[in-house]
Design a protein around this motif. Structure first.
Motif, PDB file in Angstrom:
ATOM      1  N   THR A   1       4.492   2.695  13.961  1.00 55.92           N
ATOM      2  CA  THR A   1       4.226   2.394  12.267  1.00 55.92           C
ATOM      3  C   THR A   1       3.077   1.204  11.992  1.00 55.92           C
ATOM      4  O   THR A   1       2.807   0.957  11.097  1.00 55.92           O
ATOM      5  CB  THR A   1       5.425   1.932  11.448  1.00 55.92           C
TER       6      THR A   1
ATOM      7  N   ASP B   1       0.034   2.785   6.345  1.00 57.36           N
ATOM      8  CA  ASP B   1       0.263   2.544   5.224  1.00 57.36           C
ATOM      9  C   ASP B   1       1.765   3.178   4.778  1.00 57.36           C
ATOM     10  O   ASP B   1       1.725   4.247   5.295  1.00 57.36           O
ATOM     11  CB  ASP B   1      -0.782   2.894   4.290  1.00 57.36           C
ATOM     12  N   TYR B   2       2.582   2.451   3.991  1.00 58.70           N
ATOM     13  CA  TYR B   2       3.697   3.265   3.634  1.00 58.70           C
ATOM     14  C   TYR B   2       3.719   4.621   3.040  1.00 58.70           C
ATOM     15  O   TYR B   2       4.537   5.408   3.260  1.00 58.70           O
ATOM     16  CB  TYR B   2       4.440   2.262   2.689  1.00 58.70           C
TER      17      TYR B   2
ATOM     18  N   GLU C   1       1.426   7.029   4.049  1.00 59.55           N
ATOM     19  CA  GLU C   1       1.548   7.712   5.344  1.00 59.55           C
ATOM     20  C   GLU C   1       2.691   7.928   5.942  1.00 59.55           C
ATOM     21  O   GLU C   1       3.233   9.101   6.527  1.00 59.55           O
ATOM     22  CB  GLU C   1       0.512   7.079   6.172  1.00 59.55           C
TER      23      GLU C   1
END
Length: 259
Positions: free
Chosen positions: A81, A85-86, A88
């Protein structure tokens, strides 16, 4: 692994290891051998052997007669991670849930006393609810608003005191009634609403949490009540909760302790 395991098809052994790891979740972080066997359907002797080997390699940690996913796995997961970006991370979850339920799936977050759609996987049905990324909606109506209020006590008090304007004849305009509905959402872990913001439209939502067990946002399924009557919404609660938990895990989040 033992000679017996290494002599088997490697892919089959890998599938069994994956099944064992997948049996753990945020709501059941610790499991015994019998529970793992029940969830995975793998024979007891195989579970016992694989779990012992996985614990030896750090894939699982043992706590008494229970097991947890090993901290070594978290060490490996961190680079996955890094730099993402969240959106994604979470958008594929929305898309899979949309494909499973065939209705529009959204992620809402609170902003300046309202809720904003920040991610969307739109239904392929011709008849659909009008929503797009950037849509701003009140917090006192709809299932997503209910979820946000349920895990944002200070914001909820501000909303209760702000005046609850009626948008449809199903809108809750009494602060006391809304407080009860919010408390129910907190207790059940999800919300279902019908016709509160748009007549003949339904929604169901569940919370996604961040690393400090804080509310990250509300994962919502929405569509026309003709396709989403209450009984259908109720039948979709389990896949919704599973998707919300997956999103929480992808964010490195954790579920808050019960109040």
């Amino acid at each position: 692994m033992t000679d017996r395991d290494t002599g088997a098809t490697p892919l089959l052994v890998l599938k069994k290891i994956t099944a064992i790891l997948s049996s753990f979740s945020l709501t059941r972080p610790e499991l015994g051998l019998a529970e793992i066997r029940s969830i995975t359907g793998i024979p007891h002797s195989t579970v016992q052997r694989l779990v012992a080997n996985m614990a030896q390699e750090g894939l699982l940690d043992r706590h008494g007669d229970k097991y947890r996913v090993g901290l070594r796995v978290a060490h490996w997961a961190a680079p996955a991670t890094q730099g993402l970006d969240y959106l994604e991370l979470i958008t594929p979850v929305l898309q899979r849930l949309r494909d499973q339920l065939t209705e529009t799936v959204c992620l809402f977050r609170a902003s300046e006393g309202r809720r904003v759609c920040v991610a969307l996987a739109e239904t392929r049905h011709i008849l659909r609810r009008a929503v797009e990324v950037g849509s701003i909606m009140p917090l006192h109506v709809g299932s997503a608003g209910r979820v946000i209020l349920a895990w944002s006590p200070q914001l909820a008090e501000e909303v209760y005191a702000s005046g609850l304007n009626a948008i449809t004849d199903q809108t809750i305009t009494s602060p006391d009634e809304l407080k009860k509905a919010v408390a129910q959402t907190r207790a059940e872990g999800y919300a279902i609403t019908i016709g509160e913001r748009v007549t003949s439209a339904s929604g169901l939502s569940a919370p996604i949490f961040g690393p400090q067990a804080e509310l990250f946002g509300a994962l919502s399924v929405m569509g026309p009540t003709a396709r989403m009557p209450r009984d259908v919404c109720e039948s979709w609660v389990e896949p919704l909760l599973e998707a919300a938990e997956e999103a929480t895990r992808l964010l490195g989040g954790r579920i808050p302790a019960a109040a």
